[in-house]
Design an enzyme around this catalytic site. Structure first.
Site, PDB file in Angstrom:
ATOM      1  N   ARG A  20     -22.432  -6.568  -7.187  1.00 60.74           N
ATOM      2  CA  ARG A  20     -22.236  -6.693  -5.741  1.00 60.74           C
ATOM      3  C   ARG A  20     -21.733  -8.076  -5.341  1.00 60.74           C
ATOM      4  O   ARG A  20     -21.385  -8.302  -4.164  1.00 60.74           O
ATOM      5  CB  ARG A  20     -23.579  -6.484  -5.018  1.00 60.74           C
ATOM      6  CG  ARG A  20     -23.878  -5.122  -4.453  1.00 60.74           C
ATOM      7  CD  ARG A  20     -23.150  -4.777  -3.167  1.00 60.74           C
ATOM      8  NE  ARG A  20     -23.046  -5.825  -2.192  1.00 60.74           N
ATOM      9  CZ  ARG A  20     -23.968  -6.124  -1.285  1.00 60.74           C
ATOM     10  NH1 ARG A  20     -25.103  -5.454  -1.243  1.00 60.74           N
ATOM     11  NH2 ARG A  20     -23.764  -7.092  -0.413  1.00 60.74           N
TER      12      ARG A  20
ATOM     13  N   ARG B 231     -31.601  -5.202  -4.699  1.00 56.36           N
ATOM     14  CA  ARG B 231     -31.623  -6.635  -5.000  1.00 56.36           C
ATOM     15  C   ARG B 231     -32.624  -7.048  -6.061  1.00 56.36           C
ATOM     16  O   ARG B 231     -32.572  -8.168  -6.557  1.00 56.36           O
ATOM     17  CB  ARG B 231     -31.876  -7.410  -3.705  1.00 56.36           C
ATOM     18  CG  ARG B 231     -30.686  -7.378  -2.758  1.00 56.36           C
ATOM     19  CD  ARG B 231     -31.029  -7.990  -1.422  1.00 56.36           C
ATOM     20  NE  ARG B 231     -31.955  -7.161  -0.678  1.00 56.36           N
ATOM     21  CZ  ARG B 231     -32.539  -7.522   0.470  1.00 56.36           C
ATOM     22  NH1 ARG B 231     -32.305  -8.722   0.974  1.00 56.36           N
ATOM     23  NH2 ARG B 231     -33.359  -6.715   1.099  1.00 56.36           N
TER      24      ARG B 231
ATOM     25  N   TYR C  77     -31.332   0.627  16.702  1.00 56.54           N
ATOM     26  CA  TYR C  77     -30.308  -0.371  16.393  1.00 56.54           C
ATOM     27  C   TYR C  77     -29.196  -0.355  17.440  1.00 56.54           C
ATOM     28  O   TYR C  77     -28.733  -1.409  17.894  1.00 56.54           O
ATOM     29  CB  TYR C  77     -29.701  -0.107  15.010  1.00 56.54           C
ATOM     30  CG  TYR C  77     -30.571  -0.546  13.858  1.00 56.54           C
ATOM     31  CD1 TYR C  77     -30.872  -1.892  13.661  1.00 56.54           C
ATOM     32  CD2 TYR C  77     -31.083   0.376  12.961  1.00 56.54           C
ATOM     33  CE1 TYR C  77     -31.668  -2.297  12.598  1.00 56.54           C
ATOM     34  CE2 TYR C  77     -31.877  -0.024  11.889  1.00 56.54           C
ATOM     35  CZ  TYR C  77     -32.166  -1.361  11.716  1.00 56.54           C
ATOM     36  OH  TYR C  77     -32.954  -1.758  10.666  1.00 56.54           O
TER      37      TYR C  77
ATOM     38  N   ARG D 266     -35.368   1.986  -2.324  1.00 54.81           N
ATOM     39  CA  ARG D 266     -34.648   0.749  -2.638  1.00 54.81           C
ATOM     40  C   ARG D 266     -34.707   0.430  -4.136  1.00 54.81           C
ATOM     41  O   ARG D 266     -34.713  -0.736  -4.531  1.00 54.81           O
ATOM     42  CB  ARG D 266     -35.186  -0.446  -1.834  1.00 54.81           C
ATOM     43  CG  ARG D 266     -34.957  -0.333  -0.335  1.00 54.81           C
ATOM     44  CD  ARG D 266     -35.144  -1.695   0.338  1.00 54.81           C
ATOM     45  NE  ARG D 266     -35.304  -1.533   1.776  1.00 54.81           N
ATOM     46  CZ  ARG D 266     -36.283  -2.064   2.481  1.00 54.81           C
ATOM     47  NH1 ARG D 266     -37.201  -2.807   1.897  1.00 54.81           N
ATOM     48  NH2 ARG D 266     -36.357  -1.885   3.782  1.00 54.81           N
TER      49      ARG D 266
ATOM     50  N   ASP E  94     -26.268   2.984   3.146  1.00 50.32           N
ATOM     51  CA  ASP E  94     -27.062   2.337   4.192  1.00 50.32           C
ATOM     52  C   ASP E  94     -27.129   3.290   5.373  1.00 50.32           C
ATOM     53  O   ASP E  94     -26.192   4.078   5.597  1.00 50.32           O
ATOM     54  CB  ASP E  94     -26.429   1.008   4.614  1.00 50.32           C
ATOM     55  CG  ASP E  94     -27.341   0.219   5.541  1.00 50.32           C
ATOM     56  OD1 ASP E  94     -28.137  -0.592   5.027  1.00 50.32           O
ATOM     57  OD2 ASP E  94     -27.279   0.420   6.768  1.00 50.32           O
TER      58      ASP E  94
END
Length: 355
Positions: free
Chosen positions: A51, A42, A162, A38, A87
């Site tokens: 973004r 962010r 998921y 990552r 992702d």
């Protein structure tokens, strides 16, 4: 070009000779290479800026944006490898699964897979389904020069969790209920996901990725016997699908201290270790013939500079006898992390380990 075998009939490229790929191949390195899971995300203000107003999954389909975001941490931190911005659910979205990434929640699947009939949702992935990946990696390899690019995908178990749960879960009750109660359906689900995942990694490698990482983020929820019986065959199938390319294959999960040996046996060249197990103990569990990746606790970066250096030295000391070591965090960079702390950490590891 193969990143695991010495090139034949031509001079090795700068990428092939990079510290990161040398460490993955368990060869001597000029310094311990560093990258962060990552790292493109962010924690970077420049990421948040580009973004802004763009949904996550849409951002993954814009080649120029993917290229920019992937390059940002390389420019800022001087890391030894870039990781492709994407992702783990991108290949599922690409084959038509009705899902979205909800802010503050994560991937949410509109029609969870609970029955054999539901497997019909999982068609084969073709390169045309993810043409934006090929385009983005083409842009990236030209911009990165000697810096290797890591491709990645979600492992079959994590994708299945998921798909069966319908979204994130702490207990995986529906997935485990299928695994225990209908092992044939479970095996068919994971096998189909292994085909999709292998195809997705092939696209990335053929476009120019120098290594790949398989994220089995939630495998730590499994007992070792269940992992070996019900999950490892599918992960092995993914690794086998890309074995012929010769690129290093990295396997990582969270809370997987009890699974390190089978995760290595599944076909990885490099085993990622979270912060819970010291690297020397991880090496004992994994066994010889594998490089290790990790494993500073990501929360350490919120402490003082001195504390970060102390904990980093502990990781480096534990890694001193390893056949190969890639420095990383024990999980992804947390969003509130100070980017300057990451830049200092890269510099510290490089300086501390310079040979």
């Amino acid at each position: 070009m193969s990143a695991n075998a010495s090139p034949t009939g031509q001079q090795p490229t700068a990428t092939y000779e990079s510290a990161f790929l040398k460490a993955c191949r368990r060869e001597p390195v000029p310094h311990t290479p560093v990258w962060f899971m990552r790292q493109a995300g962010r924690s970077l203000p420049e990421y948040r800026k580009v973004r802004e107003g763009i949904p996550m999954l849409e951002s993954c389909t814009r080649p120029e944006l993917v290229c920019e975001i992937t390059l940002q941490p390389v420019r800022r931190h001087g890391v030894d490898a870039a990781i492709y911005y994407s992702d783990i659910v991108v290949p599922l979205k690409a084959i038509g699964i009705d899902l979205d990434i909800k802010p503050g929640i994560g991937p949410v699947v509109e029609h969870p897979i609970r029955t054999r009939a539901d497997l019909a949702q999982l068609r084969d992935l073709t390169p045309e389904d993810v043409s934006y990946v090929t385009e983005a990696i083409g842009l990236l390899t030209r911009e990165l020069g000697p810096v290797p690019l890591i491709g990645f995908a979600g492992a079959p178990f994590t994708l299945a969790s998921y798909l069966v749960e319908g979204g994130p879960s702490r207990t995986y009750e529906n997935a485990k209920a299928m695994m225990y109660g209908d092992p044939e359906l479970w095996a068919d689900l994971l096998d189909r996901l292994a085909e999709i995942t292998g195809a997705f990694l092939k696209v990335q490698i053929e476009a120019g990725a120098s290594a790949v990482q398989l994220f089995d983020s939630w495998a730590g929820a499994l007992a070792p016997a269940d992992y070996r019986r019900s999950v490892m065959p599918a992960s092995s199938k993914v690794f086998q699908a890309v074995a012929g390319y010769g690129v290093p294959r990295i396997h990582f999960g969270v809370g997987t201290g009890e699974l390190l040996k089978p995760m290595g046996e599944a076909g990885a060249d490099v085993v990622g270790v979270d912060w819970r197990v010291p690297l020397d103990e991880a090496a004992r569990r994994v066994g010889p013939g594998k490089a290790l990746q990790g494993n500073l606790d990501p929360t350490v970066l919120f402490s003082t500079r001195e504390a970060v250096e102390v904990k980093t030295r502990e990781v480096l000391d534990a890694a001193a006898g390893l056949e190969g070591h890639v420095f990383n965090l024990g999980h992804g960079v947390m969003p509130a992390t100070d980017p300057d702390a990451l830049t200092r950490l890269v510099e510290y590891v490089h300086t501390r380990t310079a040979r």
